[in-house]
Design an enzyme around this catalytic site. Structure first.
Site, PDB file in Angstrom:
ATOM      1  N   LYS A   1       0.797  -1.229   0.000  1.00 39.31           N
ATOM      2  CA  LYS A   1       0.000   0.000   0.000  1.00 39.31           C
ATOM      3  C   LYS A   1       0.828   1.277   0.000  1.00 39.31           C
ATOM      4  O   LYS A   1       0.359   2.328  -0.465  1.00 39.31           O
ATOM      5  CB  LYS A   1      -0.942   0.000   1.208  1.00 39.31           C
ATOM      6  CG  LYS A   1      -2.080  -0.997   1.128  1.00 39.31           C
ATOM      7  CD  LYS A   1      -3.133  -0.555   0.123  1.00 39.31           C
ATOM      8  CE  LYS A   1      -4.385  -1.424   0.219  1.00 39.31           C
ATOM      9  NZ  LYS A   1      -5.462  -0.940  -0.670  1.00 39.31           N
TER      10      LYS A   1
ATOM     11  N   SER B   1       0.782  -9.995  -0.763  1.00 36.60           N
ATOM     12  CA  SER B   1       0.545  -8.557  -0.724  1.00 36.60           C
ATOM     13  C   SER B   1       0.788  -7.913   0.628  1.00 36.60           C
ATOM     14  O   SER B   1       0.992  -6.702   0.703  1.00 36.60           O
ATOM     15  CB  SER B   1      -0.881  -8.251  -1.187  1.00 36.60           C
ATOM     16  OG  SER B   1      -1.823  -8.921  -0.365  1.00 36.60           O
TER      17      SER B   1
END
Length: 403
Positions: A55, A305
């Site tokens: 992110k 992720s």
């Protein structure tokens, strides 16, 4: 030819911008998964990124693109975890004040980390949606710029740099798997990959219990789920983002779904075999490989992720994963309430090498006779076949067993 708001040149520019900010995360091979799939499997370890997830990439590109006037007004975001930390660190690095709304139910380690990265944290509501509403109202009244977690082209451009790194680190890749929530990561990877190597398959993975993309792709527009819940909170999104959806609908090669059991097994495998701490959302590509190992052309790159998992959730997920893998068995056994009955039962379990973790007596159930008792057993076992052997041995010994 369709013109998209993001080009591969934009992605290359973002990659240069992120130099020295975001790590070029390692690409690790997995002999265990490679043997399972029958071709090489590599892991793109964004769980080792700064803030513990991908992110930071999109958040930094988005905030860096603001004008001086916009930066002076600060930024605001809403998140229960990864996006919060990415925005907090990106804003701090760029000298921008950040306010992050988080639900009061957010795990304390994630709240503390977001504050440590420099954000002003405001706890509001009990869900991310309630925090999101509060953040948007704050943006309207304060002048701060709202930083959406996935539905903005700069966010997607930043996430797309993961795709460029995959091409540099594993040029022979044939299939890329990435988890999907709102779709920013998958859309970005698809933009970067298809512009350079359209022959590579880019496939998304969603938790079946919170899968908005399959029905949306089926009708050609974003669809809102009436309800959804999954342990993979990082991809628990009820509606695809408008911009990511258009990119994924055109460029990606489909979205698969995986069960909660597979997610927990994937997290357990990450710890035991890969020596990596991965949150359930980050483990979703591994879960897809576990469920359908023969359906992906290799070499495969699975994008891990994120690795921000609350310790309490990890404890629950690991227990779930052990049960799903046949390594943990819960039984209720009925026996006569007399001295030595429990010792006899434990002797049967010992004979089949089942390790007893916990024992609890139940005497107040109205279904029990006056001389009966039920025992709740929690056992450590060696796999599905061993579980069947334990239950079979108890049955052969005359016990009434329920699971």
């Amino acid at each position: 030819m369709q013109s998209w708001p993001i080009t591969v040149d934009d992605v290359r520019g973002a990659h240069k911008m992120l130099a020295g900010v975001a790590r070029v995360t390692p690409m690790e091979s997995s002999r265990h998964l490679s043997a399972l799939v029958g071709s090489p499997v590599h892991l793109k370890c964004e769980n080792l990124q700064r803030t513990g997830s991908f992110k930071l990439r999109g958040a930094y590109v988005r905030i860096a693109g603001l004008s001086p006037v916009q930066r002076a007004g600060g930024v605001v975001a809403a998140s229960a975890g990864n996006h919060a930390q990415g925005v907090a660190l990106a804003a701090s690095l760029l000298g921008v004040h950040s306010t992050v709304f988080m639900p009061r139910t957010a795990p304390l380690p994630k709240v503390a980390a977001t504050r440590d990265y420099g954000a002003e944290v405001r706890l509001h509501g009990t869900t991310v949606d309630e925090a999101l509403d509060a953040a948007q109202r704050y943006a309207e009244t304060s002048g701060a710029v709202f930083i959406h977690p996935f539905d903005h082209q700069d966010i997607i451009t930043g996430q797309a740099t993961v795709g460029l790194e995959i091409l540099e680190q594993c040029p022979e890749v044939r299939t890329i798997l990435a988890g999907v929530g709102g779709g920013g990561l998958l859309a970005g990877i698809a933009v970067a990959i298809k512009a350079v190597r359209p022959d590579i398959r880019v496939i998304g993975v969603q938790a079946a219990a919170a899968a908005a993309y399959p029905p949306s792709l089926a009708v050609g527009r974003p669809v809102t789920l009436p309800s959804f819940h999954t342990m993979a909170d990082g991809i628990m999104v009820g509606r695809p983002g408008d911009i990511p959806f258009e990119l994924i609908n055109t460029l990606a090669d489909g979205v698969r779904t995986v069960s909660e059991e597979s997610l927990s097994r994937a997290l357990l495998l990450g710890l035991e075999r890969l020596k990596l701490v991965v949150e359930p959302a980050g483990a979703s590509p591994i879960a897809a490989l576990l469920e359908q190992p023969d359906s992906f052309e290799g070499p495969v790159v699975a994008v891990l992720s994120g690795g921000n998992i609350d310790p309490q959730l990890m404890q629950r997920v690991l227990r779930h994963g052990l049960a799903a893998a046949g390594r943990y068995l819960s039984l209720r056994v009925r026996l006569t309430d007399r001295p030595g009955a429990l010792a006899t039962l434990l002797g049967v379990l010992s004979s089949v090498d089942a390790n007893v973790l916990d024992v609890a007596h139940v005497r107040t159930d109205p279904r029990l006779g006056l001389s009966e008792v039920e025992v709740d057993l929690h056992l450590e076992t060696k796999g599905p076949e061993h579980c069947l052997a334990v239950v079979g041995e108890l049955g052969d010994a005359g016990y009434v067993v329920s699971r």
